[in-house]
Write a protein that holds these residues in place. Structure first.
Motif, PDB file in Angstrom:
ATOM      1  N   LEU A 121      31.497  86.495  20.897  1.00  0.00           N
ATOM      2  CA  LEU A 121      31.588  85.354  21.800  1.00  0.00           C
ATOM      3  C   LEU A 121      30.723  84.196  21.330  1.00  0.00           C
ATOM      4  CD1 LEU A 121      31.547  87.189  25.241  1.00  0.00           C
ATOM      5  CD2 LEU A 121      33.509  86.436  23.895  1.00  0.00           C
ATOM      6  N   ALA A 122      29.613  84.525  20.722  1.00  0.00           N
ATOM      7  CA  ALA A 122      28.678  83.531  20.178  1.00  0.00           C
ATOM      8  C   ALA A 122      27.740  84.280  19.250  1.00  0.00           C
ATOM      9  CB  ALA A 122      27.895  82.871  21.314  1.00  0.00           C
ATOM     10  N   PRO A 123      27.016  83.583  18.375  1.00  0.00           N
ATOM     11  CA  PRO A 123      26.052  84.290  17.531  1.00  0.00           C
ATOM     12  C   PRO A 123      25.089  85.117  18.381  1.00  0.00           C
ATOM     13  CG  PRO A 123      26.295  82.007  16.808  1.00  0.00           C
ATOM     14  CD  PRO A 123      27.052  82.141  18.102  1.00  0.00           C
ATOM     15  N   GLY A 124      25.001  86.404  18.064  1.00  0.00           N
ATOM     16  CA  GLY A 124      24.139  87.308  18.817  1.00  0.00           C
ATOM     17  C   GLY A 124      24.754  87.854  20.094  1.00  0.00           C
ATOM     18  N   ASP A 125      26.009  87.481  20.405  1.00  0.00           N
ATOM     19  CA  ASP A 125      26.683  87.969  21.620  1.00  0.00           C
ATOM     20  C   ASP A 125      27.992  88.642  21.226  1.00  0.00           C
ATOM     21  OD1 ASP A 125      27.593  88.545  24.152  1.00  0.00           O
ATOM     22  OD2 ASP A 125      27.836  86.453  24.776  1.00  0.00           O
ATOM     23  N   ASP A 126      27.858  89.848  20.683  1.00  0.00           N
ATOM     24  CA  ASP A 126      29.020  90.648  20.308  1.00  0.00           C
ATOM     25  C   ASP A 126      29.348  91.603  21.437  1.00  0.00           C
ATOM     26  OD1 ASP A 126      28.880  89.336  17.908  1.00  0.00           O
ATOM     27  OD2 ASP A 126      28.210  91.071  16.748  1.00  0.00           O
ATOM     28  N   ARG A 127      30.649  91.858  21.633  1.00  0.00           N
ATOM     29  CA  ARG A 127      31.111  92.755  22.692  1.00  0.00           C
ATOM     30  C   ARG A 127      31.999  93.837  22.108  1.00  0.00           C
ATOM     31  NH1 ARG A 127      30.504  89.939  27.743  1.00  0.00           N
ATOM     32  NH2 ARG A 127      28.783  88.519  27.313  1.00  0.00           N
ATOM     33  N   GLU A 128      32.057  94.934  22.835  1.00  0.00           N
ATOM     34  CA  GLU A 128      32.974  96.006  22.460  1.00  0.00           C
ATOM     35  C   GLU A 128      34.399  95.594  22.800  1.00  0.00           C
ATOM     36  OE1 GLU A 128      30.846 100.221  23.180  1.00  0.00           O
ATOM     37  OE2 GLU A 128      31.373  99.135  25.004  1.00  0.00           O
ATOM     38  N   GLU A 129      35.333  96.121  22.019  1.00  0.00           N
ATOM     39  CA  GLU A 129      36.739  96.052  22.372  1.00  0.00           C
ATOM     40  C   GLU A 129      37.110  97.447  22.847  1.00  0.00           C
ATOM     41  OE1 GLU A 129      40.139  93.674  20.413  1.00  0.00           O
ATOM     42  OE2 GLU A 129      40.016  95.594  19.359  1.00  0.00           O
ATOM     43  N   VAL A 130      37.553  97.552  24.097  1.00  0.00           N
ATOM     44  CA  VAL A 130      37.876  98.835  24.710  1.00  0.00           C
ATOM     45  C   VAL A 130      39.388  99.029  24.627  1.00  0.00           C
ATOM     46  CG1 VAL A 130      37.688 100.251  26.780  1.00  0.00           C
ATOM     47  CG2 VAL A 130      35.921  98.530  26.280  1.00  0.00           C
ATOM     48  N   HIS A 131      39.815 100.153  24.044  1.00  0.00           N
ATOM     49  CA  HIS A 131      41.238 100.451  23.868  1.00  0.00           C
ATOM     50  C   HIS A 131      41.713 101.379  24.981  1.00  0.00           C
ATOM     51  CE1 HIS A 131      41.775  98.760  19.772  1.00  0.00           C
ATOM     52  NE2 HIS A 131      40.461  98.856  19.805  1.00  0.00           N
ATOM     53  N   LEU A 132      42.846 100.996  25.590  1.00  0.00           N
ATOM     54  CA  LEU A 132      43.424 101.747  26.700  1.00  0.00           C
ATOM     55  C   LEU A 132      44.895 102.003  26.421  1.00  0.00           C
ATOM     56  CD1 LEU A 132      41.942  99.444  29.483  1.00  0.00           C
ATOM     57  CD2 LEU A 132      41.038 101.664  28.817  1.00  0.00           C
ATOM     58  N   VAL A 133      45.416 103.092  26.996  1.00  0.00           N
ATOM     59  CA  VAL A 133      46.829 103.439  26.828  1.00  0.00           C
ATOM     60  C   VAL A 133      47.365 104.009  28.130  1.00  0.00           C
ATOM     61  CG1 VAL A 133      46.373 105.790  25.963  1.00  0.00           C
ATOM     62  CG2 VAL A 133      48.481 104.606  25.292  1.00  0.00           C
ATOM     63  N   VAL A 134      48.653 103.779  28.369  1.00  0.00           N
ATOM     64  CA  VAL A 134      49.346 104.391  29.499  1.00  0.00           C
ATOM     65  C   VAL A 134      50.695 104.903  29.000  1.00  0.00           C
ATOM     66  CG1 VAL A 134      50.498 102.258  30.319  1.00  0.00           C
ATOM     67  CG2 VAL A 134      50.001 104.109  31.934  1.00  0.00           C
ATOM     68  N   ARG A 135      51.079 106.075  29.490  1.00  0.00           N
ATOM     69  CA  ARG A 135      52.403 106.615  29.179  1.00  0.00           C
ATOM     70  C   ARG A 135      53.323 106.240  30.331  1.00  0.00           C
ATOM     71  NH1 ARG A 135      54.692 109.500  25.588  1.00  0.00           N
ATOM     72  NH2 ARG A 135      52.792 110.222  24.590  1.00  0.00           N
ATOM     73  N   LEU A 136      54.418 105.576  30.014  1.00  0.00           N
ATOM     74  CA  LEU A 136      55.364 105.113  31.019  1.00  0.00           C
ATOM     75  C   LEU A 136      56.430 106.144  31.348  1.00  0.00           C
ATOM     76  CD1 LEU A 136      55.901 101.494  29.667  1.00  0.00           C
ATOM     77  CD2 LEU A 136      54.404 102.222  31.547  1.00  0.00           C
ATOM     78  N   ARG A 137      56.734 106.986  30.364  1.00  0.00           N
ATOM     79  CA  ARG A 137      57.735 108.044  30.566  1.00  0.00           C
ATOM     80  C   ARG A 137      57.598 109.053  29.445  1.00  0.00           C
ATOM     81  NH1 ARG A 137      63.214 104.820  29.099  1.00  0.00           N
ATOM     82  NH2 ARG A 137      62.863 104.872  26.887  1.00  0.00           N
ATOM     83  N   ASP A 138      58.192 110.197  29.643  1.00  0.00           N
ATOM     84  CA  ASP A 138      58.078 111.261  28.654  1.00  0.00           C
ATOM     85  C   ASP A 138      58.822 110.899  27.363  1.00  0.00           C
ATOM     86  OD1 ASP A 138      56.603 112.868  30.365  1.00  0.00           O
ATOM     87  OD2 ASP A 138      58.389 113.754  31.258  1.00  0.00           O
ATOM     88  N   PRO A 139      58.289 111.395  26.228  1.00  0.00           N
ATOM     89  CA  PRO A 139      58.968 111.129  24.943  1.00  0.00           C
ATOM     90  C   PRO A 139      60.394 111.644  24.964  1.00  0.00           C
ATOM     91  CG  PRO A 139      56.820 112.177  24.595  1.00  0.00           C
ATOM     92  CD  PRO A 139      57.100 112.199  26.073  1.00  0.00           C
ATOM     93  N   GLY A 140      61.276 110.855  24.377  1.00  0.00           N
ATOM     94  CA  GLY A 140      62.661 111.283  24.245  1.00  0.00           C
ATOM     95  C   GLY A 140      63.493 111.061  25.490  1.00  0.00           C
ATOM     96  N   GLN A 141      62.894 110.666  26.595  1.00  0.00           N
ATOM     97  CA  GLN A 141      63.667 110.392  27.809  1.00  0.00           C
ATOM     98  C   GLN A 141      64.575 109.198  27.507  1.00  0.00           C
ATOM     99  OE1 GLN A 141      61.196 109.665  31.186  1.00  0.00           O
ATOM    100  NE2 GLN A 141      62.890 109.185  32.526  1.00  0.00           N
ATOM    101  N   PRO A 142      65.828 109.262  27.926  1.00  0.00           N
ATOM    102  CA  PRO A 142      66.746 108.163  27.593  1.00  0.00           C
ATOM    103  C   PRO A 142      66.304 106.837  28.226  1.00  0.00           C
ATOM    104  CG  PRO A 142      67.858 109.885  28.856  1.00  0.00           C
ATOM    105  CD  PRO A 142      66.464 110.329  28.651  1.00  0.00           C
TER     106      PRO A 142
END
Length: 184
Positions: A161-182
Protein backbone atom coordinates in the motif's frame (compact mmCIF):
# COMPACT_ATOMS: atom_id res chain seq x y z
CA UNK A 1 -45.21 6.20 6.29
CA UNK A 2 -42.79 3.25 5.85
CA UNK A 3 -39.73 3.71 3.65
CA UNK A 4 -39.75 1.47 0.56
CA UNK A 5 -37.00 -1.12 0.40
CA UNK A 6 -34.72 -0.72 -2.62
CA UNK A 7 -35.31 -3.12 -5.48
CA UNK A 8 -32.06 -4.98 -6.17
CA UNK A 9 -31.25 -7.12 -9.19
CA UNK A 10 -27.98 -8.71 -10.28
CA UNK A 11 -27.29 -9.40 -13.95
CA UNK A 12 -24.42 -10.38 -16.21
CA UNK A 13 -23.61 -7.67 -18.73
CA UNK A 14 -21.96 -8.49 -22.06
CA UNK A 15 -21.72 -4.96 -23.45
CA UNK A 16 -21.05 -1.73 -21.57
CA UNK A 17 -22.72 1.39 -22.93
CA UNK A 18 -21.50 4.91 -22.02
CA UNK A 19 -24.06 5.34 -19.21
CA UNK A 20 -23.06 2.06 -17.56
CA UNK A 21 -19.36 2.88 -18.02
CA UNK A 22 -19.94 6.18 -16.20
CA UNK A 23 -21.69 4.33 -13.33
CA UNK A 24 -18.91 1.74 -13.07
CA UNK A 25 -16.24 4.45 -13.11
CA UNK A 26 -17.96 6.51 -10.43
CA UNK A 27 -18.50 3.45 -8.25
CA UNK A 28 -14.89 2.25 -8.54
CA UNK A 29 -13.49 5.71 -7.81
CA UNK A 30 -15.82 6.32 -4.86
CA UNK A 31 -15.26 2.85 -3.37
CA UNK A 32 -11.48 3.31 -3.60
CA UNK A 33 -11.60 6.76 -2.03
CA UNK A 34 -13.77 5.39 0.79
CA UNK A 35 -10.99 2.87 1.58
CA UNK A 36 -12.22 -0.12 -0.43
CA UNK A 37 -9.63 -2.73 -1.41
CA UNK A 38 -10.42 -2.85 -5.13
CA UNK A 39 -7.07 -2.47 -6.85
CA UNK A 40 -6.00 1.07 -6.02
CA UNK A 41 -4.77 3.03 -3.01
CA UNK A 42 -6.66 6.26 -2.28
CA UNK A 43 -6.84 8.98 -3.24
CA UNK A 44 -7.68 8.37 -6.90
CA UNK A 45 -9.45 10.35 -9.58
CA UNK A 46 -11.62 9.04 -12.37
CA UNK A 47 -8.67 9.74 -14.69
CA UNK A 48 -6.60 7.23 -12.65
CA UNK A 49 -9.28 4.55 -12.79
CA UNK A 50 -10.57 5.03 -16.36
CA UNK A 51 -7.74 3.26 -18.27
CA UNK A 52 -7.98 0.21 -16.00
CA UNK A 53 -11.78 0.15 -16.37
CA UNK A 54 -11.52 0.50 -20.15
CA UNK A 55 -9.11 -2.46 -20.31
CA UNK A 56 -11.57 -4.49 -18.23
CA UNK A 57 -14.45 -3.51 -20.54
CA UNK A 58 -12.36 -4.66 -23.51
CA UNK A 59 -11.80 -8.08 -21.88
CA UNK A 60 -15.55 -8.32 -21.23
CA UNK A 61 -16.27 -7.59 -24.91
CA UNK A 62 -13.76 -10.31 -25.87
CA UNK A 63 -15.53 -12.83 -23.60
CA UNK A 64 -12.45 -13.24 -21.37
CA UNK A 65 -14.29 -11.83 -18.35
CA UNK A 66 -17.92 -11.59 -17.26
CA UNK A 67 -19.16 -8.37 -15.72
CA UNK A 68 -21.81 -8.82 -13.05
CA UNK A 69 -23.70 -5.66 -12.10
CA UNK A 70 -25.81 -4.98 -9.02
CA UNK A 71 -28.72 -2.72 -9.95
CA UNK A 72 -30.73 -0.91 -7.28
CA UNK A 73 -33.89 0.83 -8.44
CA UNK A 74 -32.58 0.60 -12.01
CA UNK A 75 -29.20 2.24 -11.31
CA UNK A 76 -25.80 0.50 -11.00
CA UNK A 77 -24.95 0.26 -7.29
CA UNK A 78 -22.07 -2.21 -7.40
CA UNK A 79 -20.34 -4.79 -9.52
CA UNK A 80 -17.85 -7.63 -9.73
CA UNK A 81 -15.95 -9.49 -12.42
CA UNK A 82 -15.61 -13.18 -13.17
CA UNK A 83 -12.17 -13.65 -14.73
CA UNK A 84 -12.37 -16.77 -16.86
CA UNK A 85 -9.46 -19.04 -17.64
CA UNK A 86 -8.33 -19.67 -21.21
CA UNK A 87 -6.70 -22.93 -20.14
CA UNK A 88 -8.77 -26.04 -20.88
CA UNK A 89 -7.52 -27.42 -17.57
CA UNK A 90 -9.10 -24.55 -15.61
CA UNK A 91 -12.35 -23.83 -17.42
CA UNK A 92 -14.37 -25.24 -14.53
CA UNK A 93 -13.50 -22.33 -12.22
CA UNK A 94 -13.00 -18.55 -12.30
CA UNK A 95 -11.49 -15.81 -10.18
CA UNK A 96 -13.78 -13.13 -8.76
CA UNK A 97 -12.31 -9.63 -8.99
CA UNK A 98 -13.21 -6.05 -7.99
CA UNK A 99 -16.21 -6.88 -5.75
CA UNK A 100 -17.68 -3.53 -4.75
CA UNK A 101 -20.85 -1.78 -3.63
CA UNK A 102 -21.04 2.00 -3.80
CA UNK A 103 -20.39 3.55 -0.36
CA UNK A 104 -23.81 5.24 -0.37
CA UNK A 105 -25.42 1.79 -0.66
CA UNK A 106 -23.32 -0.13 1.85
CA UNK A 107 -24.89 -1.57 5.00
CA UNK A 108 -28.08 -2.64 3.21
CA UNK A 109 -27.18 -6.30 2.54
CA UNK A 110 -26.30 -5.51 -1.05
CA UNK A 111 -22.82 -7.07 -0.86
CA UNK A 112 -24.46 -10.40 -0.09
CA UNK A 113 -26.99 -9.82 -2.90
CA UNK A 114 -24.17 -9.04 -5.34
CA UNK A 115 -22.18 -12.15 -4.40
CA UNK A 116 -25.27 -14.37 -4.55
CA UNK A 117 -25.80 -13.03 -8.06
CA UNK A 118 -22.15 -13.65 -8.95
CA UNK A 119 -22.60 -17.26 -7.84
CA UNK A 120 -25.76 -17.60 -9.96
CA UNK A 121 -24.01 -16.18 -13.04
CA UNK A 122 -21.05 -18.52 -12.45
CA UNK A 123 -23.33 -21.55 -12.21
CA UNK A 124 -25.10 -20.46 -15.42
CA UNK A 125 -21.65 -20.39 -17.08
CA UNK A 126 -21.07 -23.98 -15.97
CA UNK A 127 -18.47 -23.07 -13.34
CA UNK A 128 -17.92 -25.36 -10.35
CA UNK A 129 -15.63 -23.23 -8.16
CA UNK A 130 -14.73 -19.61 -7.55
CA UNK A 131 -11.50 -18.18 -6.21
CA UNK A 132 -10.99 -14.71 -4.83
CA UNK A 133 -8.47 -12.81 -2.80
CA UNK A 134 -8.89 -10.19 -0.12
CA UNK A 135 -6.43 -7.70 1.25
CA UNK A 136 -5.31 -8.68 4.75
CA UNK A 137 -6.16 -6.31 7.57
CA UNK A 138 -9.66 -5.45 6.38
CA UNK A 139 -11.56 -8.34 8.03
CA UNK A 140 -13.30 -9.39 4.83
CA UNK A 141 -12.63 -13.08 5.40
CA UNK A 142 -15.66 -13.29 7.74
CA UNK A 143 -18.00 -11.80 5.12
CA UNK A 144 -16.90 -14.37 2.54
CA UNK A 145 -16.98 -17.24 5.05
CA UNK A 146 -20.67 -16.43 5.49
CA UNK A 147 -21.07 -17.07 1.76
CA UNK A 148 -19.36 -20.48 1.96
CA UNK A 149 -15.79 -19.47 1.11
CA UNK A 150 -12.89 -21.09 2.92
CA UNK A 151 -9.36 -19.81 3.22
CA UNK A 152 -6.64 -21.92 1.62
CA UNK A 153 -3.62 -19.68 1.85
CA UNK A 154 -1.98 -16.37 2.56
CA UNK A 155 0.80 -14.66 0.68
CA UNK A 156 2.69 -12.42 3.12
CA UNK A 157 3.64 -8.99 1.79
CA UNK A 158 1.91 -9.50 -1.56
CA UNK A 159 0.22 -6.10 -1.51
CA UNK A 160 2.21 -2.92 -0.99
CA UNK A 161 0.00 0.00 0.00
CA UNK A 162 2.94 2.29 0.72
CA UNK A 163 6.62 1.89 1.60
CA UNK A 164 6.69 -0.10 4.84
CA UNK A 165 2.96 -0.97 4.61
CA UNK A 166 2.78 -4.43 3.08
CA UNK A 167 -0.33 -6.59 3.49
CA UNK A 168 -1.13 -10.24 3.10
CA UNK A 169 -3.17 -11.45 0.18
CA UNK A 170 -5.69 -13.96 1.55
CA UNK A 171 -6.86 -16.66 -0.90
CA UNK A 172 -10.40 -18.01 -0.61
CA UNK A 173 -12.40 -20.60 -2.55
CA UNK A 174 -16.00 -21.76 -2.72
CA UNK A 175 -17.42 -24.83 -4.44
CA UNK A 176 -20.63 -23.99 -6.28
CA UNK A 177 -21.54 -27.54 -7.29
CA UNK A 178 -20.09 -31.01 -7.41
CA UNK A 179 -17.52 -31.85 -10.11
CA UNK A 180 -19.02 -33.26 -13.27
CA UNK A 181 -22.55 -32.06 -12.46
CA UNK A 182 -24.15 -30.97 -15.74
CA UNK A 183 -24.37 -27.25 -16.50
CA UNK A 184 -27.68 -25.45 -16.21
Amino acid sequence: MPIAEPTAEVTAVDAVDPALRRGLLTCWTDVTNAGGAVGFVPPVTEDDVAPVLDALIERVSQGRERLVVLWVDGEPAGWAVLSLSVSPLRRHWATVLRVQVHPARQGQGLGRALMTGVHDVARDCGLEMLHLTVRGGYGLEGFYAGLGYREFGRMPGAIRLAPGDDREEVHLVVRLRDPGQPSC
